[in-house]
Scaffold this active site. Structure first.
Site, short mmCIF file in Angstrom:
data_model
loop_
_atom_site.label_atom_id
_atom_site.label_comp_id
_atom_site.label_asym_id
_atom_site.label_seq_id
_atom_site.Cartn_x
_atom_site.Cartn_y
_atom_site.Cartn_z
N GLU A 73 48.28 -6.22 -16.44
CA GLU A 73 49.57 -5.57 -16.58
C GLU A 73 49.25 -3.95 -16.39
O GLU A 73 47.91 -3.47 -16.42
CB GLU A 73 50.09 -5.65 -17.81
CG GLU A 73 51.42 -5.76 -18.58
CD GLU A 73 52.75 -5.61 -17.52
OE1 GLU A 73 52.47 -5.07 -16.39
OE2 GLU A 73 53.56 -6.32 -18.00
N ASP A 74 50.22 -3.30 -15.93
CA ASP A 74 49.96 -1.63 -15.67
C ASP A 74 50.12 -1.10 -17.05
O ASP A 74 49.36 -0.12 -17.25
CB ASP A 74 51.01 -1.11 -14.88
CG ASP A 74 52.58 -1.71 -15.10
OD1 ASP A 74 52.77 -2.33 -16.36
OD2 ASP A 74 53.65 -1.44 -14.51
N PHE A 100 57.53 8.37 -21.41
CA PHE A 100 57.88 7.64 -20.60
C PHE A 100 57.13 8.26 -19.42
O PHE A 100 57.24 9.15 -18.76
CB PHE A 100 59.44 7.77 -20.25
CG PHE A 100 59.98 6.83 -19.56
CD1 PHE A 100 60.01 6.96 -17.97
CD2 PHE A 100 60.66 5.69 -19.85
CE1 PHE A 100 60.31 5.98 -17.30
CE2 PHE A 100 61.02 4.63 -19.13
CZ PHE A 100 60.83 4.88 -17.84
N VAL A 101 56.48 7.24 -18.71
CA VAL A 101 55.40 7.58 -17.76
C VAL A 101 55.77 6.64 -16.46
O VAL A 101 56.26 5.62 -16.56
CB VAL A 101 53.95 7.21 -18.01
CG1 VAL A 101 53.58 8.50 -19.30
CG2 VAL A 101 53.67 6.00 -18.40
N GLY A 111 55.21 -3.90 -11.27
CA GLY A 111 54.34 -2.59 -11.73
C GLY A 111 52.92 -2.48 -11.35
O GLY A 111 52.02 -1.77 -11.26
N ASP A 153 53.52 -1.60 -24.13
CA ASP A 153 54.04 -1.12 -25.25
C ASP A 153 54.36 -1.79 -26.30
O ASP A 153 53.81 -1.99 -27.28
CB ASP A 153 55.16 0.22 -24.65
CG ASP A 153 56.22 -0.52 -23.78
OD1 ASP A 153 56.50 -1.81 -23.97
OD2 ASP A 153 56.69 0.04 -23.11
N ASP A 207 57.49 2.58 -12.71
CA ASP A 207 58.83 3.00 -12.29
C ASP A 207 59.90 3.43 -13.29
O ASP A 207 59.82 3.16 -14.50
CB ASP A 207 59.43 1.96 -11.35
CG ASP A 207 60.22 0.85 -12.07
OD1 ASP A 207 61.35 0.56 -11.84
OD2 ASP A 207 59.38 0.30 -12.95
N LYS A 210 50.04 1.38 -24.94
CA LYS A 210 50.81 2.58 -25.81
C LYS A 210 50.93 1.91 -27.43
O LYS A 210 51.91 1.35 -27.52
CB LYS A 210 52.39 2.76 -25.42
CG LYS A 210 52.40 3.78 -24.42
CD LYS A 210 54.01 3.79 -24.19
CE LYS A 210 54.47 4.66 -23.00
NZ LYS A 210 55.89 4.60 -22.91
#
Length: 182
Positions: free
Chosen positions: A102-103, A155-156, A47, A106, A162, A134
């Site tokens: 990191e992308d 949820f993105v 990601g 959460d 992905d 998040k």
């Protein structure tokens, strides 16, 4: 040109232009903080690839990169809490200043685990940089020094993010329609 996956997107949360702006600002902060150092940036596969690619171009320092692949999701939309290393580093981290790229963060479980792992391997310092944060999903207390922006608990997908290996190539970050992953 419209992307064929866009019919699954409820709304665009972070447009490409904002991603570019956030990445530039993060690069400026990192450049200032790491001047005179040679940081090792570790991208978390898969990601973080688009973000890391853009981020390193925004950091005009002598730096090196490496990648790790870890899993805490499997084929689910929720973290299992168990972190597995699928691909370890090629570089040594001993006495290095590390930036984990990191992308999205959460729960914080994966990065808590990785930060402690790298420190146990002798890293001089380990900081975290993420495009998206998040905070409402956090289950593990972890300090994130560089945050592009906070987002609500949706949820993105897109720009590397992905669902079941799909949507990574969208040029923006969008909220996935719940019926797609439910």
């Amino acid at each position: 040109m419209r992307h064929e996956l866009e019919e699954d997107i409820l709304e665009v949360l972070v447009a490409k232009e904002e991603i570019i702006s956030l990445t530039k600002k993060l690069g400026e902060r990192i450049t200032k903080d790491y001047k005179g150092k040679r940081p090792l940036l570790i991208g978390i596969l898969k990601g973080a690839c688009p973000f890391m690619s853009d981020l390193i171009q925004a950091i005009p320092l002598d730096l090196t990169i490496d990648f790790m692949a870890v899993s805490s999701y499997g084929q689910s939309s929720k973290s299992t809490g168990e972190v597995r290393i699928l691909k370890d580093l090629d570089a040594t981290v001993e006495d290095r200043d590390i930036l984990i790229v990191e992308d999205i963060i959460d729960s914080g479980n994966t990065l808590f685990y990785l930060k402690n792992l790298l420190l146990s391997r002798g890293a001089k310092s380990v900081e975290l940089v993420t495009l998206l944060n998040k905070p409402d999903r956090r289950t593990r207390e972890i300090e994130v020094k560089y945050i592009g922006r906070d987002i609500p608990d949706h949820f993105v997908v897109g720009y590397g993010l992905d669902f079941n290996e799909t949507y990574r190539n969208l040029p923006y970050i969008g909220i996935l329609k719940p019926e797609v992953y439910s």
